[in-house]
Write a protein that holds these residues in place. Sequence first.
Motif, PDB file in Angstrom:
ATOM      1  N   GLY A 137       0.819  -1.223   0.000  1.00 24.00           N
ATOM      2  CA  GLY A 137       0.000   0.000   0.000  1.00 24.00           C
ATOM      3  C   GLY A 137       0.844   1.261   0.000  1.00 24.00           C
ATOM      4  N   ALA A 138       0.159   2.426  -0.037  1.00 23.00           N
ATOM      5  CA  ALA A 138       0.848   3.724  -0.082  1.00 23.00           C
ATOM      6  C   ALA A 138       1.301   4.125   1.325  1.00 23.00           C
ATOM      7  N   PRO A 139       2.326   4.999   1.469  1.00 21.59           N
ATOM      8  CA  PRO A 139       3.231   5.462   0.411  1.00 21.59           C
ATOM      9  C   PRO A 139       4.066   4.300  -0.148  1.00 21.59           C
ATOM     10  N   TYR A 140       4.270   4.349  -1.461  1.00 23.47           N
ATOM     11  CA  TYR A 140       4.992   3.278  -2.151  1.00 23.47           C
ATOM     12  C   TYR A 140       6.493   3.552  -2.134  1.00 23.47           C
ATOM     13  N   VAL A 141       7.286   2.507  -1.901  1.00 21.15           N
ATOM     14  CA  VAL A 141       8.751   2.637  -1.900  1.00 21.15           C
ATOM     15  C   VAL A 141       9.298   1.683  -2.958  1.00 21.15           C
ATOM     16  N   VAL A 142       9.913   2.250  -4.001  1.00 16.08           N
ATOM     17  CA  VAL A 142      10.417   1.452  -5.130  1.00 16.08           C
ATOM     18  C   VAL A 142      11.910   1.732  -5.283  1.00 16.08           C
ATOM     19  N   LYS A 143      12.719   0.681  -5.217  1.00 16.56           N
ATOM     20  CA  LYS A 143      14.179   0.854  -5.265  1.00 16.56           C
ATOM     21  C   LYS A 143      14.778   0.046  -6.408  1.00 16.56           C
ATOM     22  N   ASP A 144      15.550   0.726  -7.212  1.00 16.99           N
ATOM     23  CA  ASP A 144      16.362   0.036  -8.219  1.00 16.99           C
ATOM     24  C   ASP A 144      17.321  -0.888  -7.465  1.00 16.99           C
ATOM     25  N   ASP A 145      17.433  -2.139  -7.893  1.00 21.23           N
ATOM     26  CA  ASP A 145      18.312  -3.074  -7.178  1.00 21.23           C
ATOM     27  C   ASP A 145      19.780  -2.666  -7.285  1.00 21.23           C
ATOM     28  N   ASP A 158       1.726   8.183  -5.328  1.00 24.96           N
ATOM     29  CA  ASP A 158       1.141   8.044  -6.660  1.00 24.96           C
ATOM     30  C   ASP A 158       1.477   6.649  -7.216  1.00 24.96           C
ATOM     31  N   ARG A 159       0.453   5.792  -7.282  1.00 23.24           N
ATOM     32  CA  ARG A 159       0.682   4.399  -7.687  1.00 23.24           C
ATOM     33  C   ARG A 159       1.284   4.319  -9.080  1.00 23.24           C
ATOM     34  N   GLN A 160       0.795   5.183  -9.996  1.00 26.07           N
ATOM     35  CA  GLN A 160       1.304   5.142 -11.374  1.00 26.07           C
ATOM     36  C   GLN A 160       2.783   5.527 -11.419  1.00 26.07           C
ATOM     37  N   GLU A 161       3.161   6.554 -10.608  1.00 19.52           N
ATOM     38  CA  GLU A 161       4.575   6.975 -10.588  1.00 19.52           C
ATOM     39  C   GLU A 161       5.458   5.818 -10.088  1.00 19.52           C
ATOM     40  N   ALA A 162       4.941   5.088  -9.108  1.00 18.14           N
ATOM     41  CA  ALA A 162       5.691   3.942  -8.582  1.00 18.14           C
ATOM     42  C   ALA A 162       5.854   2.874  -9.659  1.00 18.14           C
ATOM     43  N   ILE A 163       4.775   2.600 -10.394  1.00 17.61           N
ATOM     44  CA  ILE A 163       4.817   1.593 -11.471  1.00 17.61           C
ATOM     45  C   ILE A 163       5.783   2.051 -12.564  1.00 17.61           C
ATOM     46  N   ASP A 164       5.733   3.345 -12.916  1.00 12.68           N
ATOM     47  CA  ASP A 164       6.592   3.866 -13.991  1.00 12.68           C
ATOM     48  C   ASP A 164       8.068   3.779 -13.600  1.00 12.68           C
ATOM     49  N   HIS A 165       8.379   4.116 -12.329  1.00 11.66           N
ATOM     50  CA  HIS A 165       9.784   4.037 -11.899  1.00 11.66           C
ATOM     51  C   HIS A 165      10.278   2.594 -11.970  1.00 11.66           C
ATOM     52  N   ALA A 166       9.435   1.674 -11.498  1.00  7.57           N
ATOM     53  CA  ALA A 166       9.827   0.258 -11.531  1.00  7.57           C
ATOM     54  C   ALA A 166      10.109  -0.186 -12.959  1.00  7.57           C
ATOM     55  N   ALA A 167       9.295   0.306 -13.902  1.00  5.10           N
ATOM     56  CA  ALA A 167       9.452  -0.109 -15.305  1.00  5.10           C
ATOM     57  C   ALA A 167      10.787   0.356 -15.882  1.00  5.10           C
ATOM     58  N   GLN A 168      11.319   1.455 -15.325  1.00  6.71           N
ATOM     59  CA  GLN A 168      12.607   1.978 -15.830  1.00  6.71           C
ATOM     60  C   GLN A 168      13.813   1.218 -15.284  1.00  6.71           C
ATOM     61  N   CYS A 169      13.607   0.460 -14.212  1.00  7.36           N
ATOM     62  CA  CYS A 169      14.721  -0.257 -13.587  1.00  7.36           C
ATOM     63  C   CYS A 169      14.700  -1.698 -14.090  1.00  7.36           C
ATOM     64  N   GLY A 170      15.747  -2.456 -13.820  1.00  5.39           N
ATOM     65  CA  GLY A 170      15.702  -3.886 -14.094  1.00  5.39           C
ATOM     66  C   GLY A 170      14.998  -4.545 -12.923  1.00  5.39           C
ATOM     67  N   THR A 171      15.774  -5.222 -12.102  1.00  4.43           N
ATOM     68  CA  THR A 171      15.230  -5.794 -10.868  1.00  4.43           C
ATOM     69  C   THR A 171      14.934  -4.655  -9.891  1.00  4.43           C
TER      70      THR A 171
END
Length: 416
Positions: A137-145, A158-171
Motif C-alpha cells: 500500500g501507499a506510500p509506495y517505496v520502489v528501489k532500483d536493485d 502516486d501508484r502510477q509513478e511507482a509503477i513507472d519508476h519500476a518499469a525503468q529499472c531492471g530488478t
Amino acid sequence: MKTLVIGTGGREHALALALSRDAQVTEVHAAPGNPGIAAFAPVHEVDPMDGTAVAALATELGVDLVVVGPEAPLVAGVADAVREVGIACFGPTAAAAQLEGSKAFAKQVMAAAEVPTAMARVCETAEQVVEALDTFGAPYVVKDDALAAGKGVVVTDDRQEAIDHAAQCGTVVIEEFLDGPEVSLFAITDGETVLPLQPAQDFKRALDDDEGPNTGGMGAYTPLPWAPDDLVAEVCRRVLVPTVQEMARRGTPFSGLLYAGLALTGRGVRVIEFNARFGDPETQSILALLRTPLSALLHGAATGSLGDVGLPQWAAESSVTVVMSSAGYPATSSSGDVITGIDAANAIDGVDVIHAGTAEVDGQVVTAGGRVLAVTATGTDLTQARERAYSGIAEISYDGAQHRTDIARAAAGSGA
Ligand code: AMP
Ligand code: GLY
C-alpha cells in the motif's frame, strides 16, 4: 604514514583534509581528487574504476594506505586490486561491497542475521511489481536493485509513478514504508571489531521542509541531541555486529566503513539501507569532530588490527554541513559557472569549504556537477555551527546556486 585517497567528491575532500591534519600522516595524495584537495595535497590522474591503475599508482607513490572513497570502485573490486599488490587498503572487497551494490543481497544478509529492516519483495516482472505495491500500500517505496548514485529510490503516494519508476529499472525492490526520523550511523570495521562513529542526520530531499526529489544529500549535522541515549549501543547490537558476523560467516568478511541508514519507527529501529563507504555529506560533519587520529582507524580496519585502536573520541562540539548545488540538481546540473567567495568563507572561524563538483579552468574555480560544494562548520552547539555554516554560504556565489535553508534548524531549536 603515507596515504592515497581515491575519488573526486566532498567525502574524499573531507577524508583527505582530516588525514592532512593527522599528526601520524606524513603525506596525503589524492586521485583524481578535486581543486579543493589540490590546495593542500598532490593530486594524480587515474581512472578510479581501474583497479590495476590505482594499484600501480599506489605502488609508485610508495603509500602505506589507500582509502577508496566511492561505492562504484569498491563494487568494481578496486580495493581487492590494491591489496593484491600488498598495500593496505581501506574499503571492502567487491564481494563484501555487494551490501551496497545490490539491495536484494543486503536484504538476504539482513534476513540471515535477523537485522530489523522493512519488509520487502524483489520483483522482476511488471505483474510482481503491481502485486507488491498493492500488498504494502501507499506510500509506495520502489528501489532500483543496482547502484544509482542516490537517485534509484522513489517514495510516492502516486501508484502510477511507482509503477513507472519500476518499469525503468531492471530488478526492483519494493518495500513497506518506514515512518520516523532517519539517522546515519557509520561503523569502522576490520571484519571483526566494530567501532561505531557518532550518529549524524542527512537531509535527502532537494528542498526545504523535505520537499522535492531525493538527492545524494543536501546537508547534515552531528551530534543528534534528540536521539535516544542507547541508540548507538542498540544499533551495534542489533544491526552492525550481526551484519559483520554474517558477512564473515559467508566467507566474505566486510572491512571498511559500514553505513547503516536507519529509520527510528514507532516499532523500533529499522535499516533503510546499507552503504559500503562513508556517507556524503555526513562525513564532512562527522570528521570535523573526530579527535582520534583518522589514520589509526582506517589503517586498523585495513590491516585487521582495529581491536588495538579503542573507541573513537569526539570533540564536545557540534557540526553542521550545508550543500550548495547547481541549477537543476538532481534532475540535471550545470557546469562552468565561476564560483567566488570560497576564501572568504574559509576565513570564518570553524568553517571548511569542501569541494564536491568543482573544476579549475584558467585559474578560476567553476562548477562541475550537481553537488558543487559543502560548507562545514563546527561550533559550541548546533545553533553556532549553523550560523557559521550559513555565513559561509552567504559568502559564496555562482549562477544558479541552490541550497536548503533548514539544515539542522529543528534540532538546533530543540535546545542543543
Ligand atoms: P536509500 O537509497 O535506500 O537510502 O533510499 C533513499 C531515501 O529514500 C532514504 O533516505 C529515505 O528517505 C527514503 N526511503 C528509502 N526506503 C524507505 C522506506 N522503506 N520507507 C520510507 N522511506 C524510505
Ligand atoms: N548521504 C547519503 C549517502 O551518502 O548515501
